[in-house]
Design a protein around this motif. Structure first.
Motif, short mmCIF file in Angstrom:
data_model
loop_
_atom_site.label_atom_id
_atom_site.label_comp_id
_atom_site.label_asym_id
_atom_site.label_seq_id
_atom_site.Cartn_x
_atom_site.Cartn_y
_atom_site.Cartn_z
N GLY A 292 0.81 -1.22 0.00
CA GLY A 292 0.00 0.00 0.00
C GLY A 292 0.83 1.27 0.00
O GLY A 292 0.34 2.35 0.30
N GLN A 293 2.09 1.17 -0.36
CA GLN A 293 2.99 2.33 -0.40
C GLN A 293 2.96 2.91 -1.82
O GLN A 293 3.91 2.77 -2.59
CB GLN A 293 4.41 1.91 -0.01
N PHE A 294 1.86 3.57 -2.15
CA PHE A 294 1.62 4.01 -3.51
C PHE A 294 2.57 5.12 -3.96
O PHE A 294 3.01 5.12 -5.11
CB PHE A 294 0.16 4.43 -3.67
N ASP A 295 2.87 6.05 -3.08
CA ASP A 295 3.81 7.13 -3.43
C ASP A 295 5.18 6.55 -3.76
O ASP A 295 5.81 6.94 -4.75
CB ASP A 295 3.96 8.13 -2.28
N GLU A 296 5.63 5.64 -2.92
CA GLU A 296 6.93 5.02 -3.12
C GLU A 296 6.96 4.18 -4.40
O GLU A 296 7.94 4.19 -5.14
CB GLU A 296 7.32 4.15 -1.91
N ALA A 297 5.87 3.47 -4.66
CA ALA A 297 5.79 2.65 -5.87
C ALA A 297 5.85 3.51 -7.12
O ALA A 297 6.50 3.15 -8.10
CB ALA A 297 4.51 1.81 -5.86
N LEU A 298 5.20 4.67 -7.08
CA LEU A 298 5.25 5.59 -8.22
C LEU A 298 6.68 6.10 -8.42
O LEU A 298 7.20 6.10 -9.54
CB LEU A 298 4.30 6.77 -8.01
N HIS A 299 7.32 6.48 -7.34
CA HIS A 299 8.70 6.96 -7.43
C HIS A 299 9.64 5.87 -7.94
O HIS A 299 10.49 6.12 -8.79
CB HIS A 299 9.16 7.48 -6.06
N THR A 300 9.46 4.67 -7.45
CA THR A 300 10.31 3.55 -7.88
C THR A 300 10.08 3.23 -9.35
O THR A 300 11.03 2.97 -10.10
CB THR A 300 10.04 2.30 -7.01
N SER A 301 8.82 3.29 -9.80
CA SER A 301 8.53 3.06 -11.22
C SER A 301 9.18 4.13 -12.08
O SER A 301 9.68 3.85 -13.18
CB SER A 301 7.02 3.05 -11.45
N GLN A 302 9.20 5.36 -11.60
CA GLN A 302 9.87 6.43 -12.34
C GLN A 302 11.37 6.20 -12.39
O GLN A 302 12.03 6.51 -13.39
CB GLN A 302 9.54 7.79 -11.71
N ASP A 303 11.93 5.63 -11.33
CA ASP A 303 13.36 5.28 -11.34
C ASP A 303 13.66 4.21 -12.39
O ASP A 303 14.68 4.27 -13.07
CB ASP A 303 13.81 4.79 -9.95
N VAL A 304 12.75 3.23 -12.51
CA VAL A 304 12.92 2.20 -13.54
C VAL A 304 12.94 2.86 -14.91
O VAL A 304 13.79 2.57 -15.75
CB VAL A 304 11.79 1.15 -13.48
N LEU A 305 12.01 3.79 -15.14
CA LEU A 305 11.90 4.44 -16.44
C LEU A 305 13.09 5.36 -16.72
O LEU A 305 13.44 5.58 -17.88
CB LEU A 305 10.58 5.20 -16.54
N PHE A 306 13.72 5.84 -15.68
CA PHE A 306 14.95 6.62 -15.86
C PHE A 306 16.04 5.73 -16.45
O PHE A 306 16.80 6.13 -17.33
CB PHE A 306 15.41 7.22 -14.52
N LEU A 307 16.12 4.49 -15.96
CA LEU A 307 17.12 3.54 -16.43
C LEU A 307 16.71 2.86 -17.73
O LEU A 307 17.56 2.53 -18.56
CB LEU A 307 17.38 2.47 -15.36
N ASP A 308 15.41 2.62 -17.90
CA ASP A 308 14.90 1.92 -19.08
C ASP A 308 13.55 2.53 -19.48
O ASP A 308 12.49 2.07 -19.04
CB ASP A 308 14.73 0.42 -18.75
N PRO A 309 13.57 3.57 -20.31
CA PRO A 309 12.35 4.27 -20.68
C PRO A 309 11.32 3.41 -21.41
O PRO A 309 10.15 3.79 -21.50
CB PRO A 309 12.83 5.40 -21.60
N GLN A 310 11.70 2.26 -21.92
CA GLN A 310 10.80 1.38 -22.66
C GLN A 310 10.27 0.22 -21.80
O GLN A 310 9.74 -0.74 -22.34
CB GLN A 310 11.53 0.80 -23.89
#
Length: 176
Positions: free
Chosen positions: A51-69
């Motif tokens: 239920g850590q939605f803010d953190e999950a969003l931030h982590t997903s953005q970190d993934v996209l920083f490394l792999d935009p696709q």
């Protein structure tokens, strides 16, 4: 426990050492980034379960920083943005995911929900972002350290085995 294990793995990937035969080889950096992406994606999944939605969003953005696709990260980001009421950015993100994997039913379903939300057929809950902590250090590798004889690949392999055992034991314990 799984989220903590992924954070430990990310920390290990960030503070990895170089062996004397391959100091900062481009091939090795790509491999490490692939492991970072996998760990970050798994961390985001664990954060969602917690239920850590803010953190999950931030982590997903970190993934996209490394792999935009990265389709998983695009999907998670789009879903979280939609739940948050940021429809325009959510639509853009989910469309990117759909272009990459047009046959994925989950993306179609989420886009359908988003269109309904935009049309006003369902209300969204208020959701305020808070900054995630301890994720940013995982994005940039530290400067190379002096080798001390142990291959970083060996350490990484050992960490992956340990992490797999930990996650397996958590899943088995949770079922009982």
């Amino acid at each position: 426990m799984a989220a903590q294990a992924y954070c430990m793995a990310l920390d290990m990937l960030t503070t990895r050492t170089y062996d004397s035969q391959s100091c900062a080889a481009e091939e090795d950096d790509e491999e490490v980034n692939d492991y970072r992406v996998k760990c970050l994606n798994n961390l985001a999944a664990a954060q969602l379960k917690l239920g850590q939605f803010d953190e999950a969003l931030h982590t997903s953005q970190d993934v996209l920083f490394l792999d935009p696709q990265n389709v998983k990260a695009l999907f998670r980001k789009g879903k979280l943005l939609s739940d948050r009421g940021e429809y325009e950015e959510a639509m853009e993100t989910l469309k990117k995911a759909l272009k990459l994997e047009p046959s994925t039913k989950a993306i179609h379903a989420e886009l359908s929900k988003l269109v309904k939300r935009q049309a006003g057929e369902s209300e969204t809950e208020s959701w305020q972002a808070k900054p995630a902590e301890n994720i940013a250090p995982f994005l940039t590798p530290p400067p190379p350290k002096k080798p001390f004889g142990i291959s970083w690949k060996f350490l990484l392999g050992a960490l992956v085995v340990a992490l797999g055992s930990l996650v397996t034991s958590v899943v088995l314990t949770a079922r009982n």
